[in-house]
Design a protein around this motif. Sequence first.
Motif, PDB file in Angstrom:
ATOM      1  N   ASN A  47       0.831  -1.213   0.000  1.00  0.00           N
ATOM      2  CA  ASN A  47       0.000   0.000   0.000  1.00  0.00           C
ATOM      3  C   ASN A  47       0.864   1.260   0.000  1.00  0.00           C
ATOM      4  O   ASN A  47       0.526   2.255  -0.651  1.00  0.00           O
ATOM      5  N   TRP A  48       1.969   1.213   0.739  1.00  0.00           N
ATOM      6  CA  TRP A  48       2.897   2.344   0.765  1.00  0.00           C
ATOM      7  C   TRP A  48       3.492   2.586  -0.624  1.00  0.00           C
ATOM      8  O   TRP A  48       3.575   3.730  -1.085  1.00  0.00           O
ATOM      9  N   LEU A  49       3.863   1.520  -1.304  1.00  0.00           N
ATOM     10  CA  LEU A  49       4.429   1.656  -2.647  1.00  0.00           C
ATOM     11  C   LEU A  49       3.409   2.225  -3.629  1.00  0.00           C
ATOM     12  O   LEU A  49       3.748   3.035  -4.494  1.00  0.00           O
ATOM     13  N   GLU A  50       2.160   1.804  -3.498  1.00  0.00           N
ATOM     14  CA  GLU A  50       1.112   2.334  -4.370  1.00  0.00           C
ATOM     15  C   GLU A  50       0.914   3.832  -4.122  1.00  0.00           C
ATOM     16  O   GLU A  50       0.741   4.615  -5.067  1.00  0.00           O
ATOM     17  N   ALA A  51       0.950   4.229  -2.848  1.00  0.00           N
ATOM     18  CA  ALA A  51       0.852   5.653  -2.522  1.00  0.00           C
ATOM     19  C   ALA A  51       2.055   6.414  -3.065  1.00  0.00           C
ATOM     20  O   ALA A  51       1.925   7.559  -3.526  1.00  0.00           O
ATOM     21  N   ARG A  52       3.207   5.794  -3.039  1.00  0.00           N
ATOM     22  CA  ARG A  52       4.429   6.435  -3.550  1.00  0.00           C
ATOM     23  C   ARG A  52       4.324   6.664  -5.063  1.00  0.00           C
ATOM     24  O   ARG A  52       4.712   7.727  -5.570  1.00  0.00           O
ATOM     25  N   LYS A  53       3.790   5.685  -5.769  1.00  0.00           N
ATOM     26  CA  LYS A  53       3.624   5.831  -7.221  1.00  0.00           C
ATOM     27  C   LYS A  53       2.644   6.957  -7.541  1.00  0.00           C
ATOM     28  O   LYS A  53       2.845   7.713  -8.496  1.00  0.00           O
ATOM     29  N   LYS A  54       1.590   7.074  -6.743  1.00  0.00           N
ATOM     30  CA  LYS A  54       0.617   8.152  -6.958  1.00  0.00           C
ATOM     31  C   LYS A  54       1.255   9.506  -6.688  1.00  0.00           C
ATOM     32  O   LYS A  54       1.006  10.477  -7.408  1.00  0.00           O
ATOM     33  N   TYR A  55       2.087   9.564  -5.663  1.00  0.00           N
ATOM     34  CA  TYR A  55       2.729  10.833  -5.301  1.00  0.00           C
ATOM     35  C   TYR A  55       3.663  11.301  -6.413  1.00  0.00           C
ATOM     36  O   TYR A  55       3.662  12.485  -6.784  1.00  0.00           O
ATOM     37  N   TYR A  56       4.473  10.379  -6.945  1.00  0.00           N
ATOM     38  CA  TYR A  56       5.474  10.758  -7.939  1.00  0.00           C
ATOM     39  C   TYR A  56       4.953  10.676  -9.372  1.00  0.00           C
ATOM     40  O   TYR A  56       5.652  11.052 -10.303  1.00  0.00           O
ATOM     41  N   ARG A  57       3.768  10.129  -9.536  1.00  0.00           N
ATOM     42  CA  ARG A  57       3.116  10.051 -10.850  1.00  0.00           C
ATOM     43  C   ARG A  57       4.038   9.414 -11.886  1.00  0.00           C
ATOM     44  O   ARG A  57       4.342   8.247 -11.788  1.00  0.00           O
TER      45      ARG A  57
END
Length: 210
Positions: A47-57
């Motif tokens: 879940n953290w990695l998915e949030a990271r991908k959303k943050y950095y687009r």
Amino acid sequence: MGKIITFANQKGGSGKTTLSANLAVLWANSNYKVAVIDADAQRSLTNWLEARKKYYRDEPTGIDSYPFDVRKLEEDLKQIKKKYNFIIIDSPPSITFDTVQIIKSSDKVFVPVQPSPLDLMATVPFLNLVRQERKKTTVILNRVMPRAKLTEAMIMRLRYAGANIARSRITGKIIYAETFSVGRGVVDISVISEASKEIIKVGNEILRNF
């Protein structure tokens, strides 16, 4: 060949996922090739990695993720090790068949522990299990309160049980939770903050273990 580093403890809430994420960020930001494997059924690191991908687009996050399949773990790791400097495994918070297989496949096992009697009672049997698999462990004290007598008493108990304890410690700063919730690490925010200094010290001490 990459180094396989596992963060493990049978006690839930020890902080292994937070350490996995922050060290992955530290090493990725230092131009190392980093992969993570989330073996915890709660999927917090995923879940953290998915949030990271959303943050950095569209920007690369510098951290790749691989699925956990205990039936193919040994073969998968052989292939992954060829492409990365570090493979970080966030293990289940329990002693299971999966946990044992992860330990067997790891180069180093690091055990985050909060300074509390309950954590101590859960950690000592886990250290014994890893020792039975002929793997070396290093305990990392996590969410440490400053000047707490309980911390020093726990260190004595752990040393009596034969534990190797890292000199570096992690405190309970709220920034760890705040950055984790949006897919970031503390060193993403500032490399000179007190929390970042803690992570950098832990990361450097882990590297010296190899």
